[in-house]
Scaffold this motif. Structure first.
Motif, PDB file in Angstrom:
ATOM      1  N   PRO A 161       0.808  -1.226   0.000  1.00 22.57           N
ATOM      2  CA  PRO A 161       0.000   0.000   0.000  1.00 22.57           C
ATOM      3  C   PRO A 161       0.837   1.270   0.000  1.00 22.57           C
ATOM      4  CG  PRO A 161      -0.890  -1.608   1.540  1.00 22.57           C
ATOM      5  CD  PRO A 161       0.439  -2.142   1.095  1.00 22.57           C
ATOM      6  N   SER A 162       1.972   1.246   0.719  1.00 22.52           N
ATOM      7  CA  SER A 162       2.827   2.438   0.784  1.00 22.52           C
ATOM      8  C   SER A 162       3.458   2.742  -0.567  1.00 22.52           C
ATOM      9  CB  SER A 162       3.927   2.249   1.835  1.00 22.52           C
ATOM     10  OG  SER A 162       3.371   2.155   3.122  1.00 22.52           O
ATOM     11  N   ILE A 163       4.024   1.709  -1.205  1.00 19.33           N
ATOM     12  CA  ILE A 163       4.687   1.981  -2.487  1.00 19.33           C
ATOM     13  C   ILE A 163       3.659   2.288  -3.577  1.00 19.33           C
ATOM     14  CG2 ILE A 163       6.711   0.624  -1.892  1.00 19.33           C
ATOM     15  CD1 ILE A 163       5.758  -1.584  -3.692  1.00 19.33           C
ATOM     16  N   MET A 164       2.441   1.760  -3.412  1.00 18.76           N
ATOM     17  CA  MET A 164       1.393   2.115  -4.373  1.00 18.76           C
ATOM     18  C   MET A 164       1.035   3.590  -4.241  1.00 18.76           C
ATOM     19  SD  MET A 164      -2.410   0.499  -4.901  1.00 18.76           S
ATOM     20  CE  MET A 164      -3.495   1.166  -6.160  1.00 18.76           C
ATOM     21  N   LEU A 165       0.886   4.045  -2.984  1.00 19.39           N
ATOM     22  CA  LEU A 165       0.604   5.460  -2.760  1.00 19.39           C
ATOM     23  C   LEU A 165       1.766   6.322  -3.249  1.00 19.39           C
ATOM     24  CD1 LEU A 165      -1.183   7.687  -1.617  1.00 19.39           C
ATOM     25  CD2 LEU A 165      -0.168   7.267   0.648  1.00 19.39           C
ATOM     26  N   CYS A 166       2.997   5.846  -3.027  1.00 23.10           N
ATOM     27  CA  CYS A 166       4.180   6.571  -3.511  1.00 23.10           C
ATOM     28  C   CYS A 166       4.171   6.674  -5.033  1.00 23.10           C
ATOM     29  CB  CYS A 166       5.454   5.862  -3.055  1.00 23.10           C
ATOM     30  SG  CYS A 166       5.793   6.005  -1.293  1.00 23.10           S
ATOM     31  N   ALA A 167       3.832   5.560  -5.685  1.00 20.52           N
ATOM     32  CA  ALA A 167       3.804   5.563  -7.152  1.00 20.52           C
ATOM     33  C   ALA A 167       2.762   6.551  -7.668  1.00 20.52           C
ATOM     34  CB  ALA A 167       3.514   4.162  -7.673  1.00 20.52           C
ATOM     35  N   VAL A 168       1.591   6.562  -7.017  1.00 23.40           N
ATOM     36  CA  VAL A 168       0.526   7.464  -7.459  1.00 23.40           C
ATOM     37  C   VAL A 168       0.938   8.925  -7.267  1.00 23.40           C
ATOM     38  CG1 VAL A 168      -1.832   8.235  -7.014  1.00 23.40           C
ATOM     39  CG2 VAL A 168      -1.307   5.799  -7.088  1.00 23.40           C
ATOM     40  N   THR A 169       1.411   9.255  -6.060  1.00 23.94           N
ATOM     41  CA  THR A 169       1.762  10.658  -5.783  1.00 23.94           C
ATOM     42  C   THR A 169       2.938  11.119  -6.632  1.00 23.94           C
ATOM     43  OG1 THR A 169       3.118   9.906  -3.912  1.00 23.94           O
ATOM     44  CG2 THR A 169       0.857  10.625  -3.436  1.00 23.94           C
ATOM     45  N   THR A 170       3.953  10.260  -6.789  1.00 23.13           N
ATOM     46  CA  THR A 170       5.124  10.645  -7.594  1.00 23.13           C
ATOM     47  C   THR A 170       4.736  10.812  -9.053  1.00 23.13           C
ATOM     48  OG1 THR A 170       6.534   9.370  -6.085  1.00 23.13           O
ATOM     49  CG2 THR A 170       7.501  10.041  -8.184  1.00 23.13           C
ATOM     50  N   ALA A 171       3.905   9.884  -9.549  1.00 23.29           N
ATOM     51  CA  ALA A 171       3.449   9.987 -10.943  1.00 23.29           C
ATOM     52  C   ALA A 171       2.636  11.259 -11.155  1.00 23.29           C
ATOM     53  CB  ALA A 171       2.625   8.759 -11.323  1.00 23.29           C
ATOM     54  N   VAL A 172       1.757  11.567 -10.194  1.00 22.17           N
ATOM     55  CA  VAL A 172       0.980  12.806 -10.289  1.00 22.17           C
ATOM     56  C   VAL A 172       1.914  14.010 -10.341  1.00 22.17           C
ATOM     57  CG1 VAL A 172      -0.550  14.328  -8.981  1.00 22.17           C
ATOM     58  CG2 VAL A 172      -1.121  11.913  -9.226  1.00 22.17           C
ATOM     59  N   GLY A 173       2.979  13.960  -9.517  1.00 23.34           N
ATOM     60  CA  GLY A 173       3.961  15.045  -9.531  1.00 23.34           C
ATOM     61  C   GLY A 173       4.611  15.202 -10.889  1.00 23.34           C
ATOM     62  N   PHE A 174       5.023  14.085 -11.487  1.00 21.73           N
ATOM     63  CA  PHE A 174       5.658  14.145 -12.805  1.00 21.73           C
ATOM     64  C   PHE A 174       4.669  14.579 -13.885  1.00 21.73           C
ATOM     65  CE2 PHE A 174       8.946  11.018 -11.157  1.00 21.73           C
ATOM     66  CZ  PHE A 174       9.975  11.956 -11.174  1.00 21.73           C
ATOM     67  N   PHE A 175       3.449  14.077 -13.808  1.00 26.64           N
ATOM     68  CA  PHE A 175       2.447  14.444 -14.815  1.00 26.64           C
ATOM     69  C   PHE A 175       2.101  15.939 -14.760  1.00 26.64           C
ATOM     70  CE2 PHE A 175       0.820   9.827 -14.746  1.00 26.64           C
ATOM     71  CZ  PHE A 175       1.641   9.494 -15.811  1.00 26.64           C
ATOM     72  N   SER A 176       2.392  16.569 -13.629  1.00 29.68           N
ATOM     73  CA  SER A 176       2.128  18.002 -13.515  1.00 29.68           C
ATOM     74  C   SER A 176       3.022  18.826 -14.430  1.00 29.68           C
ATOM     75  CB  SER A 176       2.328  18.468 -12.061  1.00 29.68           C
ATOM     76  OG  SER A 176       1.433  17.814 -11.203  1.00 29.68           O
ATOM     77  N   PHE A 177       4.122  18.217 -14.903  1.00 29.08           N
ATOM     78  CA  PHE A 177       5.019  18.920 -15.812  1.00 29.08           C
ATOM     79  C   PHE A 177       4.520  18.875 -17.264  1.00 29.08           C
ATOM     80  CE2 PHE A 177       7.686  18.182 -12.172  1.00 29.08           C
ATOM     81  CZ  PHE A 177       8.539  19.276 -12.139  1.00 29.08           C
ATOM     82  N   VAL A 178       3.554  18.018 -17.529  1.00 27.86           N
ATOM     83  CA  VAL A 178       3.111  17.810 -18.917  1.00 27.86           C
ATOM     84  C   VAL A 178       2.514  19.076 -19.533  1.00 27.86           C
ATOM     85  CG1 VAL A 178       1.531  16.498 -20.392  1.00 27.86           C
ATOM     86  CG2 VAL A 178       2.779  15.337 -18.554  1.00 27.86           C
TER      87      VAL A 178
END
Length: 875
Positions: free
Chosen positions: A377-394
């Motif tokens: 659950p922790s790494i899933m939440l990390c993946a979601v939040t980090t991906a959201v962070g990266f997608f913010s650059f799009v």
């Protein structure tokens, strides 16, 4: 949050229980997928190294640039060849030699342009002199007609020295130049031979004022190379051809300096420097990463498994990049660094929790399932939040980072999938020994209790440092000059910086387009009056002033000179006796003049020349006849070798005619007036634009009159502004999106703030460090921000989730595998990139330094500040 984590943990555990029953099948399926991904990537992934495409073409300043290049395409992607010689005659010879060779090089060179060179300027050169200088030259040449006539019939050292000696003794000036400078140069040439150096006497410099641009010993050639953007280094083949020609020219003209610079060469040299630096960094990084992983995981087997998982994830991410974007740019090529830095975090957390369960005597298979249940659950939440962070650059205008955001964001989910499938499958096939004693207490217990025992002090210190960091944020700056990222010792950078120092040679100019003649002339007049502007040129500046008056002078000069030769005769061979007799007689003339006029304006140069001649004659006596002949011929050539070229040039300019727009050479006029009738105005700075403030002033003043001005100064400043704006937008968007996801999952403002705390403090203090260490943000090190963003959020999630799940709230979180995972994951990333701080490429060095500071700050903020701030909640 606890219920959601338990539900997700149960889902992960059920999935894992099913998958580890078929570990070989899982690995084979993933390997087949990796094979397809690798094949598809190899055949379809392109590399776009065009630096002009890392920003959105919709930006106004890039549209201005595009219009300029569409109108005058000759200036796009040019190589600047800088030729330096001791005399203008030698510089002209070198330019002619190089120009001919470059024009025959059709595969690597598209076009060749030598400003101010060629038949047109040879024919009309005198018209570009000011009227006073032309009249002075005409008077000198008319007075020197007997000198020229005598040498045209006997072009030898004997004849030259006889005329010069007569001028000394008879005081009958029949020379085309002042006697004093001529005597000084003759002495200089003679002294050079004594040191076995050939110094050519320049008759052009003697006859004309040495301040005229026509007599410059620094000449330029502009080459438009053939570039291949499908290659990692697009200009590689073209530059190989150009440099081969330059090498030949240096052999043929050893006394001439030939250097290459310009944006194409600067970018090529930078890419080579990056490659060399990356190779150095990679070697040491591999050693450091392996060491860090071994210390953290304490198992060679686990280190190898971790590398395998990372490699498979990288291959799949490359395939995703090929499908989603289709190419890599100079920014998105760093996706591998981001993937390794964050992806290794997932594998380390799973591996260490797996080891922790084994240490507690949990059976092998159950340890795998429980590790995935607790960490999933922790790494899933990390993946979601980090991906959201990266997608913010799009959505930003910084295309380079926008594409990186797509690739890195997708890579986070790939890292999650690979970590919870391949890693457990490999551990099922190659399990670690159960029950091994893995001490979690490297330090005394009181060390791990520091966040709890001293939580108030840590909070106050953190608050003080954060406030100080916020204060320093007002001084944070972005260095938009890419020259500051390049190796200052490289030829291209050193030459470019040298050219910036003088007004006449600065390559940092601005260009304005005008729709008609009236607009062009009006804007040029306005721009010329600006303090930061040296001059503003248009095509009309190539139409000489006072042409009719000058042509009358030139035609009158031609009649009075009465040349009876089509070309001036070359140097004639003479025997040793005539040479020696001429030198001896000339020395006697000097002595006679000094005796008759012991104190005169010529005395200083004559004394020096007499001493040089005496030393020269004495040196001749010690040599053999062949050596004497060679030395005397060299003296004759060094004194008179440039005279035929100068006189032949004079013969051409004496036949000058009216210059009009229509008569200007095509390669010149097409750079100033387009086929569609668009006029170009080129603005030269009055100050060194290597200075940040001078550059800003120059651009601001020019754009105050011409808002659409373009070229390198505008590109540098506006690119920096666009990058800063893009990152500001992206970081705000990423922070808002991550906060929303955390609030949605945690349903607690306090927990969300505590998770974000390490990220916020790290960001503030890292930015503040750029001020303290004078390591400003730039096009290279700004890429550190998304990496720290991802790692900062992940670390906060891991520590908070572990604190929330600990049964004994008084137990230090630092003694858990989670904290060790955070620390060693950060250290692994640090080790993978810290070696860049010691590379010769200044951009990579600044990136390595900033990343090292950021990661160290993140470790401190995550392992000390976060537990200390969460302590009250724990009680």
């Amino acid at each position: 949050m606890k219920k959601l984590s338990e539900k997700l943990g149960s889902i992960f555990a059920g999935l894992e229980a099913f998958l580890i029953q078929f570990p070989k099948t899982v690995i084979v399926l993933l390997l087949i997928t990796c094979g397809f991904s690798l094949h598809y990537t190899f055949h379809n992934l392109g590399i776009n190294t065009d630096t002009t495409e890392i920003l959105s073409k919709k930006l106004p300043f890039l549209q201005d640039r595009a219009r300029f290049l569409e109108t005058f395409p000759q200036d796009e992607e040019a190589i600047l060849v800088v030729v330096d010689a001791e005399t203008p005659e030698r510089a002209a010879q070198a330019v002619a030699y190089l120009g001919g060779r470059f024009r025959r090089e059709t595969e690597g060179v598209e076009s060749v342009y030598a400003p101010g060179e060629g038949a047109f300027f040879d024919h009309h050169g005198l018209l570009y002199l000011d009227l006073e200088t032309l009249n002075e030259l005409a008077a000198n040449l008319i007075e020197a007609q007997p000198f020229i006539g005598a040498l045209s019939s006997d072009n030898t050292l004997k004849s030259f020295l006889a005329i010069l000696g007569l001028a000394l003794t008879a005081e009958d000036r029949e020379l085309p130049v002042d006697l004093n400078p001529l005597l000084k140069n003759v002495g200089h040439v003679t002294e050079g031979l004594l040191d076995d150096r050939d110094i050519l006497l320049s008759w052009q410099q003697l006859m004309l004022s040495d301040e005229q641009d026509l007599l410059s010993t620094k000449r330029f050639i502009l080459l438009k190379p053939v570039l291949d953007y499908t290659e990692l280094i697009p200009s590689e083949k073209a530059l190989q051809s150009v440099r081969a020609i330059v090498a030949d020219a240096k052999s043929a003209l050893p006394d001439v300096s030939i250097r290459l610079t310009g944006e194409v060469v600067l970018e090529h040299d930078e890419l080579e420097s990056v490659q060399r630096s990356a190779q150095i960094a990679s070697f040491f990084s591999m050693i450091l990463v392996c060491t860090a992983l071994f210390i953290g995981l304490r198992s060679v087997k686990l280190v190898l498994i971790t590398f395998t998982v990372l490699l498979m994830g990288l291959v799949l991410t490359a395939g995703f990049a090929t499908v989603a974007v289709g190419h890599l740019n100079l920014i998105s090529v760093s996706f591998a660094v981001l993937y390794i830095g964050i992806g290794v975090d997932y594998t380390i957390q799973l591996s260490l929790r797996y080891q922790e369960f084994l240490q507690q005597q949990v059976p092998q298979q159950q340890a795998l399932i429980q590790a995935v249940r607790k960490v999933g659950p922790s790494i899933m939440l990390c993946a979601v939040t980090t991906a959201v962070g990266f997608f913010s650059f799009v959505p930003t205008a910084y295309t380079g980072v926008s594409e990186l955001g797509v690739i890195a964001g997708g890579g986070m989910f790939i890292a999650l999938v690979v970590s919870v499938t391949v890693l457990p499958a490999l551990l099922q096939l190659f399990p670690l020994k159960s029950g091994g004693k893995l001490s979690q207490s490297t330090f005394p217990d009181w060390v791990y209790e520091i966040p709890m025992r001293h939580h108030l002090r840590i909070k106050w210190m953190a608050l003080a440092l954060t406030l100080a960091g916020l204060g320093l944020l007002t001084q944070v700056r972005f260095d938009f000059n890419p020259l500051n990222l390049r190796d200052p010792k490289s030829e291209s950078v050193a030459t470019f910086l040298e050219l910036l120092e003088t007004k006449q040679t600065s390559p940092m100019t601005l260009t304005i387009l005008a729709d008609n003649e009236l607009e062009a002339l009006d804007k040029a007049r306005q721009l010329s009056r600006l303090p930061s502007v040296e001059s503003a040129l248009t095509i009309f500046d190539f139409i000489p002033e006072d042409q009719e008056v000058k042509l009358d002078t030139i035609h009158e000069l031609a009649l009075l000179m009465g040349f009876r030769f089509a070309t001036f005769p070359p140097l004639q061979q003479d025997n040793i006796d005539n040479h020696l007799t001429a030198l001896t007689q000339f020395k006697n003339h000097i002595e006679q003049h000094l005796q008759d006029h012991p104190v005169s304006e010529l005395s200083g140069n004559l004394l020096r020349l007499r001493h040089a001649l005496e030393s020269f004659l004495l040196q001749l006596q010690s040599k053999s006849l062949p050596e004497q002949e060679s030395m005397l011929n060299r003296l004759q050539n060094n004194l008179l070798g440039t005279l035929p070229d100068t006189m032949n040039l004079l013969l051409q300019v004496l036949d000058a005619d009216i210059v009009t727009l229509e008569s200007l050479p095509k390669d010149l006029s097409e750079r100033w007036l387009s086929k569609d009738g668009i006029f170009r105005i080129q603005v030269f700075p009055s100050k060194n634009l290597g200075d940040h403030e001078n550059l800003k002033q120059f651009v601001a003043e020019v754009r105050g009159i011409a808002p659409n001005a373009t070229d390198l100064p505008v590109i540098y400043i506006e690119s920096g502004n666009a990058v800063v704006k893009a990152f500001q937008q992206a970081l705000v968007g990423a922070l808002v999106a991550i906060t929303f996801v955390l609030l949605l999952v945690n349903r607690s403002i306090k927990d969300t703030f505590l998770i974000l705390l390490p990220l916020l403090m790290t960001a503030i203090l890292t930015a503040a460090s750029t001020v303290v260490m004078d390591n400003p943000f730039n096009f290279a090190n700004i890429i550190v921000i998304p990496l720290l963003f991802g790692l900062g959020v992940d670390s906060g999630i891991y520590i908070m989730n572990r604190l929330r799940s600990m049964p004994d709230e008084q137990r230090s979180v630092l003694q858990t595998s989670t904290a060790r995972g955070v620390i060693f994951s950060s250290l692994t990333t640090l080790c993978s990139l810290v070696s860049m701080a010691f590379t010769p490429h200044l951009g990579l060095a600044s990136m390595g330094l900033l990343l090292s500071i950021g990661l160290l700050l993140m470790i401190v903020c995550t392992t000390l500040v976060l537990p200390a701030c969460a302590h009250k909640r724990a009680n």
